[in-house]
Design a protein around this motif. Structure first.
Motif, PDB file in Angstrom:
ATOM      1  N   SER A   7       0.995  -1.180  -0.220  1.00 48.95           N
ATOM      2  CA  SER A   7       0.590  -0.066   0.041  1.00 48.95           C
ATOM      3  C   SER A   7       0.733   1.293   0.044  1.00 48.95           C
ATOM      4  N   VAL A  58       0.918   4.256   1.259  1.00 53.16           N
ATOM      5  CA  VAL A  58       0.381   4.768   1.980  1.00 53.16           C
ATOM      6  C   VAL A  58       1.915   4.187   3.315  1.00 53.16           C
ATOM      7  N   TYR A  59       2.048   3.083   3.054  1.00 53.28           N
ATOM      8  CA  TYR A  59       3.470   2.518   3.915  1.00 53.28           C
ATOM      9  C   TYR A  59       4.754   3.330   3.121  1.00 53.28           C
ATOM     10  N   VAL A  90       4.368   7.042   4.702  1.00 51.20           N
ATOM     11  CA  VAL A  90       5.021   7.015   5.872  1.00 51.20           C
ATOM     12  C   VAL A  90       6.172   7.060   5.868  1.00 51.20           C
ATOM     13  N   TYR A 111       8.849  10.125   7.553  1.00 52.44           N
ATOM     14  CA  TYR A 111      10.081   9.837   8.921  1.00 52.44           C
ATOM     15  C   TYR A 111      11.485   9.804   8.546  1.00 52.44           C
ATOM     16  N   PHE A 116      -1.409  10.433   8.730  1.00 48.41           N
ATOM     17  CA  PHE A 116      -2.411  10.331   8.014  1.00 48.41           C
ATOM     18  C   PHE A 116      -3.940   9.520   8.534  1.00 48.41           C
ATOM     19  N   GLN A 117      -4.364  10.131   6.869  1.00 51.62           N
ATOM     20  CA  GLN A 117      -5.644  10.045   6.906  1.00 51.62           C
ATOM     21  C   GLN A 117      -5.788   7.988   7.069  1.00 51.62           C
ATOM     22  N   GLU A 118      -5.240   7.754   6.879  1.00 49.69           N
ATOM     23  CA  GLU A 118      -5.257   6.207   6.150  1.00 49.69           C
ATOM     24  C   GLU A 118      -4.147   5.682   6.983  1.00 49.69           C
ATOM     25  N   HIS A 119      -4.145   5.638   8.374  1.00 51.14           N
ATOM     26  CA  HIS A 119      -3.253   5.790   9.879  1.00 51.14           C
ATOM     27  C   HIS A 119      -1.824   4.998   9.299  1.00 51.14           C
ATOM     28  N   GLY A 120      -1.595   4.607   8.403  1.00 49.05           N
ATOM     29  CA  GLY A 120      -0.261   3.846   7.683  1.00 49.05           C
ATOM     30  C   GLY A 120       0.698   3.032   9.032  1.00 49.05           C
ATOM     31  N   VAL A 121      -0.011   2.221   9.621  1.00 47.51           N
ATOM     32  CA  VAL A 121       0.413   1.498  10.818  1.00 47.51           C
ATOM     33  C   VAL A 121       0.880   0.604   9.896  1.00 47.51           C
ATOM     34  N   ALA A 130      -0.829   5.803  15.295  1.00 48.53           N
ATOM     35  CA  ALA A 130      -0.272   6.711  14.331  1.00 48.53           C
ATOM     36  C   ALA A 130       0.170   8.107  14.984  1.00 48.53           C
ATOM     37  N   VAL A 183     -10.325   9.263   1.010  1.00 50.35           N
ATOM     38  CA  VAL A 183     -10.391   8.727   1.498  1.00 50.35           C
ATOM     39  C   VAL A 183     -12.233   8.951   2.135  1.00 50.35           C
TER      40      VAL A 183
END
Ligand SMILES: Nc1ncnc2c1ncn2[C@@H]1O[C@H](COP(=O)(O)OP(=O)(O)OP(=O)(O)O)[C@@H](O)[C@H]1O
Ligand SMILES: Nc1ncnc2c1ncn2[C@@H]1O[C@H](COP(=O)(O)OP(=O)(O)OP(=O)(O)O)[C@@H](O)[C@H]1O
Ligand SMILES: [Mg+2]
Ligand SMILES: [Mg+2]
Lengths: 262, 262, 313, 262, 262
Positions: A151, A153-154, A157, A161, B79-84, B141, E134
């Motif tokens: 995905s 989004v990873y 992130v 960071y 992020f809105q889609e957290h991305g954990v 997140a 989203v």
């Protein structure tokens, strides 16, 4: 679902299918539905296997083949994963190398094995090289798909960071594509067996492939099946070990999806 | 740290199928300002934050950071889609930014634990994210961004999936941290009350393409708490923002009978 | 009246000793007998054996092999029915133990005993190797044997990957040609009269012996034309089905084949005994279990009535 | 990124690497670094290829091989996908069949090819069967991974909206695992070439594999390379076609992940 | 349609590592009741909804549906993680439930278009979800549930990621539909105001393990709108719920200095 039942099904079901096939085979053979000349019953094959075990023939061939498999596997898989990850992540590299991969992958290892012998010299090196090449592309293509399946989004992130390229590789790309890398490894281990046997067919004194070839030559069909069974057994063993590793390393992967299975 | 956006435009796609997501966005933040951003879904809030974070290149325009940066990261985004990351346990996820900056393990765990406590997840530190609820993952997140101690915090609907009380606690906590360190914060929310409660200014956007409609100064004294919500001024601002947004919605849905009374 | 056409499947390798079968086909000898032949290319006689036992292939040819004996031991109906070439002393050598040219030139390897500790390529030919090494009082344990498919021997020589090897035509001539190896000991010196043989399987023996008789007539006619030697016609036919260059074929050595199909028992017996002594087989077969010369006898009768010349050899 | 540049890179980069390799090879060959007996220069190989093209030899072999590849590919891939999807979705089936797959996959097709000939008879059927088996497992394992990679929420939605097993298969499982099915197909197409060549090696009068093997037997080393080049070319062709299909069918797959690539 | 839950318990995991997510949950809904559910993050709201929807088997307890079902589906759920399918365009996503019930293409598109208009996405009907924001994707999920016209609507924080005005519009729309058809609705939210505004009753849960703390009757007359938020009763109920939740939070975070003023 009661726990006991669960545990039972995890061990019983897999055994069921395998033993089921063997039993069916034995019965069909005994009832004369199978030509014993080409399809000897499992019990006779097992007997032949045991005698090969007792006189050490099996261990010898097995250890030779296993050495080739593992050496080739490691030499092919590790660069395959790294390049695959890199090609998955960098579009420029992918555009550059994808055609080369696409062109080299379908070149039959057996056809170029003589060329490998010329390049690497005879003996173990060229055999191991053939196995390594076979593994390399499978793992590469799967790792690449693994990265492209991550995905977005990873990546955002990680970039946000401040991950360095190396951290991106080791902390994001590698773990996130592990599930598919495992698929690649699984295919590669199987293929390494196939390739090693093919190579031992055309040039080797020892190894399971040489054993199978000799059985054809001498028409000792049970030995041939022992060889094939050994391949199957090794494949099974590899899969079980890989699956355990996978469960441990990528516990988030592979949900149960049908309602009957929770 | 100050931030200046000048004439930012963003097109998605190419050629004739391109669609304009952002149209000449210009604004600047003061040193240590808390800027709330509110606007209809799809108006380009996430796009704007990603451009500010440097994750997306703007089609036109510039983003400039000024001010001195005391060693900590320039910006961290929720992020809105957290991305954990599913392949790291909770505390490693929170410590991710620190790890990227090579903070020693012990120290980064200590710092992360502190923020895990603040979001109420201390007892889940070594669990895997896929065992947690969605809201708990969003809290990870948030903790991850906070512990990273950036010069500018970019938050994309960070409290969107939190329950009411955790949300209030974290709003409070955010204000505390902010008043302590006076970071610049850009905070996207869809909650008008939240935007007003937290922001020094509220930037109201409209969509298709995303434009700034108005930037409203919020003059409540700090520290603020929920009590200001019942003041006359608060309600006035709320109505003002609501009217801008409603006009907007009227346009986009076609002005039929969807007015929600107030 | 000509009998109805019947199909026989024949396994073959693209080497010159399968020529009589192809000549018989090209010249219409099979057609005369009401037979249409379907050639099935195989990579080794071992690959063909199961198909013969299975009845898919009726006829195949090659050297005596352990696999064949084992199959007969298991009660399978396969018999030697005719000669298909022998290792014979003559004007040229078709099978030999070769050594790498540089080893020979430098004098490092002058005779077989110098092979001690060296790498020797072979392909399922332990009997041949045993006797070749015996020339230098060596055994298989004294050298480093490498099992290798024939076409790979040449690159292996060129690369210095092997020092010596058992090589057959056309690789023998090619290796000499491109200067990678020379003959160290011709096969005549260690396995004189070693036979290559034509076999019938159950598809003929059990199902249609009459077909076998007619097949033999055409085959032996093919042998006769083969024995006319490297005529333009023969060269063209062989070049066609082996894909080998006509000039190379002209230079290679052709195995002699007996026109009456007679198979000398002695060398076959020697091989059987050797296999039995070395525990490669569990049962020493007697002649009835190995040979069925009735087809050749029938064919000789037919051919000697219609044509004057009896078998020369 | 300007569009022109973009288009250029998508066509230039892939060609660059391939022609680069060929040019390098030609130069090395001409400068005498390569033994011309085994490594003829590309120009000579191309010349040989052209003459084979003119006398129809190439077309004949190519068409025979292509027929076997496609027949085997279709016969192996379609059941492979279906069973793979099913095994991915149903844990019970997976538990039952996984060991069988793991045991059968590494059995070398070449070793059992004589057995295949006994079962399917001499001729095309057994060759096509070998190719089909080779494709089958690759596609199966990848499709299975594809299903297990599907986010659980999609299954929950489908179940909740009353999808029948068939609808689940066609509307969720199949499209969602398409990206990985494509990876499997890509591997399978490559492998089908490898297997067909191996099989043509040991038993065929026509086909690229027979051509390669004959070249070994008859010392026409250029023809051998023509054969290998044909394999490479076919592999490339397959990949390009598959990639186009993939882009069209699964546009949501394969984000660009490095920042330089937007 | 009525719903009854009796003594529902849910354990995740097995043996000693099992954790209790829900503990003896018992409640029932009246015919056509609107039940709001509120509770801290991780208290098991999603788990409860999935058990009601039949997507998860409860470890103990029963779920019973009573009443007659006029051909439409029993329940439709809006998932917290939306679960919009990336491989279908927007309108096919919305029409998914209808397609599963074999509603003809034309009719299901017409119905879906109606709801797409209601959520303001009419002009996006043929776009692919990965091109949307989203919040827009969440609106697709909402439209999908509505158009399915189920006997019971299960909504898991459906408005969580919507912007303020779309949220208010959809609340209003939801109330309209509900008062029209009097469906039974179970509505999970983390917004206290929303819970009160919409619900006939508000079920307040506490976490670790998930329990029902209290079920509060909301007696405002319908139709309701935002104006009730300024009434004395509303504020009283709000404070009452808030106090339950806060006590809860105090327990779970350990009662340190995190009180948020009210
Ligand atoms: N697959 C799982 N394995 C183990 N534990 C789980 C799993 N799914 C959920 N849980 C646990 O069950 C509890 C309830 O989760 P659930 O998702 O139902 O919470 P929730 O009330 O919906 O939270 P949120 O408001 O954050 O969505 C959590 O403590 C979570 O850690
Ligand atoms: N990858 C993409 N390709 C094409 N269009 C896109 C892409 N990403 C976003 N868009 C479009 O850009 C616009 C803005 O999207 P963005 O995600 O920034 O909105 P947002 O304000 O964050 O919405 P939300 O509040 O729903 O999160 C939307 O109309 C969306 O359709
Ligand atoms: Mg957004
Ligand atoms: Mg939830």
């Amino acid at each position: 679902m009661v726990q006991g039942t669960d545990r039972a099904r995890y061990t019983v079901l897999p055994l069921l299918s395998l033993t089921g096939i063997l039993v069916l085979w034995e019965i069909c053979g005994r009832m004369g539905f199978l030509n014993p000349l080409f399809f000897p019953v499992p019990s006779r094959i097992i007997a032949s296997g045991i005698s090969m075990l007792l006189d050490g023939e099996m261990q010898e061939n097995l250890s030779v083949t296993l050495f080739r498999v593992f050496a080739g596997f490691l030499l092919g898989t590790i660069p395959g994963i790294l390049l695959g990850l890199f090609m998955g992540a960098s579009e420029r590299t992918r555009l550059l190398l994808d055609p080369v991969v696409a062109a080299l992958y379908p070149i039959p290892k057996l056809a170029i094995f003589p060329l490998l012998m010329i390049i690497f010299g005879i003996g173990e090196t060229s055999r191991i090289a053939a196995v390594a090449i076979g593994c390399f592309f499978l793992v590469l293509i799967n790792s690449m798909a693994g990265v492209r399946n991550i995905s977005r989004v990873y990546f955002e992130v990680a970039e946000n960071y401040g991950a360095s390229q190396w951290q991106l590789l080791t902390r994001i790309i590698l773990p996130a594509s592990l599930p598919l890398i495992f698929t690649g490894i699984r295919l590669a281990l199987g293929t390494s067996l196939i390739v090693v046997v093919g190579v031992e067919f055309v040039s080797a004194n020892y190894g399971i492939g040489a054993m199978i070839w000799n059985s054809w030559e001498t028409f000792e069909i049970e030995k041939l099946y022992v060889g094939i069974f050994l391949c199957a057994l090794l494949g099974l063993l590899f899969t079980v070990v890989l699956k355990k590793a996978e469960e441990r390393i990528t516990p988030w992967f592979g949900h149960q999806v049908f309602p009957d299975q929770e | 740290m100050k931030l200046e956006c000048r004439n930012i435009c963003k097109l998605y796609g190419e050629g004739t199928t391109a669609s304009r997501a952002l149209d000449t966005i210009s604004f600047e933040t003061g040193e240590g300002e808390f800027l709330s951003v509110i606007g209809p879904s799809g108006c380009g809030k996430s796009t704007l934050l990603k451009i500010i974070a440097g994750l997306l290149p703007p089609t036109e325009g510039t983003v400039t950071y000024t001010g001195d940066n005391p060693g900590t990261p320039l910006n961290s985004m929720v992020f809105q889609e957290h991305g954990v990351f599913p392949w790291m346990n909770v505390i490693d996820n929170v410590a991710f930014g620190l790890e990227m900056r090579h903070v020693p393990r012990k120290e980064r765990y200590a710092q992360s634990m502190e923020f895990l406590k603040k979001v109420g997840l201390a007892s889940y530190a070594t669990r895997n994210p896929h065992e947690l609820s969605v809201g708990m993952r969003q809290r990870i997140a948030i903790a991850r961004a906070f512990v990273n101690n950036p010069a500018i915090l970019l938050m994309d609907e960070p409290f969107g999936s939190l329950d009411a009380q955790t949300r209030l606690i974290l709003q409070d906590e955010l204000l505390n941290i902010w008043s302590e360190h006076r970071k610049t914060v850009i905070f996207v929310t869809h909650d008008i009350d939240e935007a007003i409660l937290l922001g020094d200014r509220v930037m109201v956007m409209s969509g298709s393409p995303g434009k700034i409609q108005e930037i409203i100064d919020i003059d409540f004294q700090r520290p603020r708490d929920l009590r200001i919500e019942s003041t006359r001024e608060f309600i006035d601002i709320r109505i003002r923002i609501w009217n801008i947004l409603r006009a907007e919605v009227g346009r986009s849905i076609g002005g039929d009978n969807h007015g929600a009374g107030n | 009246p000509p009998p109805a056409m019947k199909t026989v499947r024949v396994a073959y390798l693209p080497t010159s000793d399968y020529a009589p079968l192809h000549i018989a086909n090209e010249e219409g000898f099979f057609a005369e007998q009401g037979i249409s032949v379907e050639f099935v290319k195989v990579q080794s006689s071992a690959a063909a054996l199961p198909l013969v036992l299975n009845g898919d292939i009726g006829v195949y040819a090659g050297p005596m092999k352990i696999g064949l004996v084992n199959a007969i031991t298991k009660g399978e109906h396969v018999r030697i029915v005719a000669d298909k070439g022998r290792v014979a002393r003559g004007p040229c050598t078709a099978y030999a133990l070769m050594v790498r040219k540089d080893l020979s030139d430098s004098g490092a390897v002058r005779n077989v005993s110098d092979l001690k500790g060296r790498k020797v390529a072979e392909r399922d030919s332990d009997y041949d190797l045993y006797h070749a090494l015996a020339l230098g009082n060596l055994s298989a344990d004294d050298v480093d044997t490498i099992d290798m498919a024939f076409p790979m021997v040449i690159p292996a020589f060129a690369n210095g990957a092997i020092d010596a090897g058992l090589v057959t035509e056309p690789y023998l001539t090619e290796a000499v040609n491109n200067g990678t190896a020379v003959v160290l000991a011709p096969a005549e010196d260690f396995i004189p009269d070693y036979p290559f043989i034509l076999f019938y399987g159950p598809a003929i023996l059990d199902k249609d012996p009459e077909l076998g008789r007619r097949f033999m007539v055409a085959y032996l006619k093919g042998v006769r034309q083969y024995n006319e030697g490297k005529t333009e016609r023969n060269l063209r036919i062989i070049s066609n089905y082996t894909g080998l260059d006509r000039d190379l074929l002209n230079r290679t050595c052709w195995f002699p084949i007996r026109e009456d199909g007679y198979v000398p028992r002695g060398p076959v017996r020697d091989y059987m005994d050797w296999m039995y002594d070395h525990k490669k087989i569990t049962l020493n077969l007697d002649d009835d279990q190995l040979f069925d010369m009735s087809f050749a006898e029938y064919a000789n009768g037919v051919l000697n009535n219609t044509e004057r010349t009896p078998g020369k050899q």
